[in-house]
Design an enzyme around this catalytic site. Structure first.
Site, PDB file in Angstrom:
ATOM      1  N   THR A 104     -84.390  18.379 -48.497  1.00 33.80           N
ATOM      2  CA  THR A 104     -84.305  19.502 -48.385  1.00 33.80           C
ATOM      3  C   THR A 104     -83.178  20.719 -49.807  1.00 33.80           C
ATOM      4  OG1 THR A 104     -81.531  18.472 -49.316  1.00 33.80           O
ATOM      5  CG2 THR A 104     -82.267  18.871 -46.792  1.00 33.80           C
ATOM      6  N   LEU A 156     -80.699  22.885 -50.543  1.00 37.13           N
ATOM      7  CA  LEU A 156     -79.530  22.925 -49.558  1.00 37.13           C
ATOM      8  C   LEU A 156     -78.899  21.303 -49.368  1.00 37.13           C
ATOM      9  CD1 LEU A 156     -82.134  24.365 -46.483  1.00 37.13           C
ATOM     10  CD2 LEU A 156     -79.821  25.599 -47.796  1.00 37.13           C
ATOM     11  N   HIS A 164     -73.407   8.098 -62.118  1.00 39.15           N
ATOM     12  CA  HIS A 164     -74.237   6.940 -61.025  1.00 39.15           C
ATOM     13  C   HIS A 164     -73.237   5.908 -60.647  1.00 39.15           C
ATOM     14  CE1 HIS A 164     -78.012   4.696 -61.448  1.00 39.15           C
ATOM     15  NE2 HIS A 164     -77.537   5.294 -62.824  1.00 39.15           N
ATOM     16  N   GLU A 215     -78.539   8.020 -57.379  1.00 35.55           N
ATOM     17  CA  GLU A 215     -78.950   8.541 -58.412  1.00 35.55           C
ATOM     18  C   GLU A 215     -80.247   8.270 -58.990  1.00 35.55           C
ATOM     19  OE1 GLU A 215     -79.843   8.296 -62.744  1.00 35.55           O
ATOM     20  OE2 GLU A 215     -79.217   7.270 -61.879  1.00 35.55           O
ATOM     21  N   GLU A 216     -80.451   7.277 -58.592  1.00 37.22           N
ATOM     22  CA  GLU A 216     -82.011   6.295 -58.202  1.00 37.22           C
ATOM     23  C   GLU A 216     -83.368   6.673 -58.014  1.00 37.22           C
ATOM     24  OE1 GLU A 216     -82.520   4.237 -61.317  1.00 37.22           O
ATOM     25  OE2 GLU A 216     -80.882   3.103 -62.080  1.00 37.22           O
ATOM     26  N   GLU A 266     -77.425  16.808 -54.866  1.00 38.13           N
ATOM     27  CA  GLU A 266     -76.404  17.383 -53.237  1.00 38.13           C
ATOM     28  C   GLU A 266     -74.992  18.114 -53.590  1.00 38.13           C
ATOM     29  OE1 GLU A 266     -78.682  17.444 -51.163  1.00 38.13           O
ATOM     30  OE2 GLU A 266     -79.537  16.838 -52.719  1.00 38.13           O
ATOM     31  N   ASP A 279     -73.309   7.156 -68.038  1.00 35.72           N
ATOM     32  CA  ASP A 279     -74.333   6.795 -67.098  1.00 35.72           C
ATOM     33  C   ASP A 279     -74.616   5.345 -67.709  1.00 35.72           C
ATOM     34  OD1 ASP A 279     -76.566   5.878 -65.662  1.00 35.72           O
ATOM     35  OD2 ASP A 279     -77.568   7.434 -66.015  1.00 35.72           O
TER      36      ASP A 279
END
Length: 742
Positions: free
Chosen positions: A262, A265, A372, A420-421, A429, A449
């Site tokens: 995506t 999007l 994350h 995240e990984e 997103e 992080d």
């Protein structure tokens, strides 16, 4: 005559009316000014920052980490859902929580090994007899490695398949490595073994396929991660921080970030998805990571010519190219290496956990702080060191809010990103879903992080305009174990540079790639961003990252014994990042410095002129307009700085403060060009896009010039000219945004 009289009368009336209004509101402000006047002029409270610093507790961070690492929590796993619930519980706590916390779901494209049919790497004879089998799981030194939820090492997004061929050694799998290897050997039908470093994970296979290579192995050489140490009897974990022989770095083998199906999007249930066959930037051939004990068994048996000296590693043998294949004297002579890869792709629901403290004066301006949540295994350092720090920051700030002692001027959004990984998916997103709102309203993004790689010194990277607030915060926080030395004082000993404006200062690096969740914020949205951590003394180790990275040994035991005993470096990062956060959220005038941006552009210009002036001129392309653009930016920045110095913003109209803050806030957005890099998802920032040229200068120009100089093709020189023009226009445009007139 009548016209003059009427105009004179009208002018007098306007002056009188203005005088009455000014007198009225001046008297009102001087005597009984409404409450909002005090609110809109309030600046950052230094006493509250000191209170925050004092209340950050290293033991609380330790206990956060202990809780977060109880079970493996790979994205979308049961352990991941457990951490989602833990984050919600903490952020919804009535005494120390945030104003609001919630989860946001995305349906994303992930890659997993088959738990019932493990991936295998074997050496097989011409009759298919198995002569050697690589480990399927890492050696257990504690119950952590025995947890059934520990995922087998694998290369996420590498395709399933069963290639079998003669082994060759391809160093780091760079294009130049395969090119050199191909000068010596016919690579068609071979399996290449490569080491981590020098090239992205996916690139090691992408670069191999055009030469006919049918499978790739990847390992971490002890030279690159362990300072040459290899024995788990006394040298590696569990006796030190070094990776043990069976340790394997897992990872996502893709070159783009965000959900692959995506692009641009948000990956919701009903979002349009591209066909899987249209995905680019992933391995075209089966690929598998292995430990260095298995790599040793394979590389030291290879035949053929010796590889160059720079390809040699820590093994006590000569690294040969391969015959292709093994030495005639080897027990593996005439044998092939076979990969049996059973990876599969799935659409899975992944959650971000979001929280907010609403601003009191400018609730429509957002300072975003993110980390994350998902890991490959237990993830004590990556990412839970950052999550444990973020939870302590929110605990202290949340309690101040609940007790009525503080509320930020601007809203603070906290993001615990999912998946995240697998390619920075959760944060990407989020930026795609809320593109318009975030583009218009975001002040800055702070990324923590891996909070602590090791316990020597602070390390920070960010937009140049954010340098000043990071340095100021670092001066107010004491370095671990000292009552007198600041983080700034310690930092400047390890990483420094000479600034034309300030002299020797700590070096704040640049966010030039997509190494963590800042990527979508800086590259896609153009939001001023920064990444903050503690790291090691690079004069004492060659390790390219902390050695347990992405292995089953990145556990609470490892972190508490070898990375940060006492958790005081975690505490220091929390204090520093939280200090930056409060200043961005509370300062009347945003603590950004556009002249620091000018200094960076001047440095990039100097390198570009050194490298490219003559070559461009030979093709009738002048670099002089770029010089003019950078000079104009410097002049505009100086004028805005002077305006700020000449202003008494606490006693002037709030609209003036808002106007200047918007100029500072939107500066990075001015460097976005949506068509600068059409083939590279999410890269729109013409100053900070990643580059393969390896030069500290403008990335689009550097890559285009390097290609044109290599090929000599007219179209490539046209692209270099196009990139130069894009750059000039962006810098000129950014300079215009710093002015106060049309």
């Amino acid at each position: 005559m009548l016209k003059k009289v009427l105009l004179g009368s009208l002018g007098a009336a306007l002056v009188l009316t203005a005088g009455i209004l000014l007198g009225h509101f001046g008297i009102q402000r001087g005597s009984t000014a409404p409450d909002w006047v005090m609110d809109v002029t309030q600046d950052v409270d230094e006493a509250l920052i000191q209170k925050f610093i004092a209340e950050v507790d290293n033991i609380a961070i330790q206990e956060n980490l202990r809780e977060l690492t109880k079970v493996p929590h790979m994205a979308t796993s049961p352990g991941d859902e457990q951490t989602v619930q833990y984050m919600l519980k903490r952020w919804q706590d009535p005494d120390t929580g945030l104003d609001q916390a919630w989860r946001e779901e995305y349906k994303v494209y992930l890659s997993f090994p088959d738990p019932n049919t493990p991936n295998k790497v074997t050496v097989v004879s011409p009759s298919d007899a198995v002569l050697y089998t690589a480990r399927e799981k890492e050696k257990a030194y504690s119950s952590d490695q025995e947890d059934p939820e520990v995922v087998q090492p694998y290369a996420a997004y590498a395709p399933a398949g069963h290639p079998k061929g003669r082994l060759v050694y391809a160093n780091q799998g760079k294009p130049s490595d395969y090119f050199l290897l191909n000068q010596t050997l016919n690579l068609t039908g071979t399996v290449a073994i490569t080491r981590y470093g020098g090239e992205g994970r996916a690139g090691k296979a992408i670069n191999a396929a055009p030469y006919g290579v049918i499978g790739v192995l990847v390992y971490t050489d002890p030279w690159d991660i362990n300072d040459g140490k290899m024995s788990d009897n006394n040298e590696t974990y569990p006796y030190s921080w070094y990776m043990p022989p069976s340790g394997v770095e897992r990872g996502s083998f893709n070159t783009h970030y965000g959900d692959m199906l995506t692009p641009y999007l948000a990956a919701k249930d009903d979002t349009y998805r591209i066909p899987e066959k249209n995905i680019t930037g992933i391995p075209p051939i089966p690929t598998q990571p292995i430990g260095f004990e298995d790599a040793y068994a394979l590389i030291c048996e290879l035949g053929g010519e010796p590889a160059p000296s720079e390809w040699q590693g820590a093994f006590n043998c000569t690294y040969n190219f391969g015959g292709p294949g093994f030495k005639p004297t080897s027990n593996f002579n005439n044998s092939d290496v076979k990969l049996d890869i059973y990876n599969r792709e799935e659409l899975k629901n992944s959650a971000n956990v979001m929280g907010v403290i609403r601003g009191s004066v400018e609730p429509d301006r957002y300072v975003i702080y993110g980390n994350h949540r998902d890991s490959w295994v237990h993830g004590a350092i990556d990412p839970s060191s950052g999550t444990s720090v973020m939870l302590e920051v929110t605990r202290v700030l949340g309690r101040m809010v609940k007790q009525g002692k503080w509320r930020p001027r601007r809203s603070i959004i906290f993001g615990s990103w999912g998946a995240e990984e697998f390619g920075l998916i959760g944060s990407t997103e989020y930026t795609e879903e809320y593109y318009s709102k975030l583009s218009e309203r975001s002040v800055a993004y702070i990324n923590v992080d891996i909070a602590v790689f090791a316990n020597a010194t602070l390390r920070a990277s960010g937009s140049p305009s954010a340098q000043s607030v990071i340095l100021k915060a670092s001066k107010q926080v004491k370095t671990p174990g000292s009552d007198s030395s600041s983080v700034y004082d310690n930092w400047i000993r390890y990483f420094n540079r000479t600034s034309p404006a300030y002299g020797v200062i700590p070096n704040v690096g640049f966010l030039t790639g997509a190494g963590s969740d800042y990527a979508a914020f800086i590259h896609f949205l153009g939001i001023t961003s920064m990444d903050i951590s503690y790291t090691y003394d690079r004069t004492k180790t060659r390790a390219r990252i902390y050695p347990a990275y992405h292995t089953a040994y990145d556990t609470f035991d490892y972190a508490s014994k070898f990375i940060d005993p006492g958790f005081t470096s975690h505490q220091t990062v929390a204090r520093t990042a939280g200090n930056v956060l409060m200043r961005l959220a509370d300062s009347l005038l945003l603590p950004f410095n556009c002249s620091d941006y000018a200094e960076t552009l001047e440095g990039y210009l100097s390198k570009a002129m050194e490298l490219y002036t003559d070559g461009l001129a030979a093709h009738m392309i002048s670099i002089e307009p770029l010089q003019t653009a950078v000079r104009n930016f410097r002049s505009a920045a100086a004028r805005l700085d002077q305006l700020i110095r000449d202003s008494d913003l606490a006693n002037e109209t709030p609209l003036k403060v808002r106007r200047i803050n918007d100029q500072l806030m939107l500066l990075d957005r001015a460097f976005l060009d949506p068509v600068a890099f059409p083939d590279r998802y999410g890269y729109r920032h013409v100053i900070w896009a990643s580059s393969k040229a390896g030069q500290a200068t403008f990335p689009g120009l550097a890559d285009a010039y390097t290609r044109a100089a290599s090929t000599g093709l007219d179209n490539d020189w046209k692209e270099a000219h196009r990139q130069l023009s894009i750059l000039i226009q962006a810098i000129q445009g950014a300079a215009h945004t710093l002015g106060d007139t049309i």
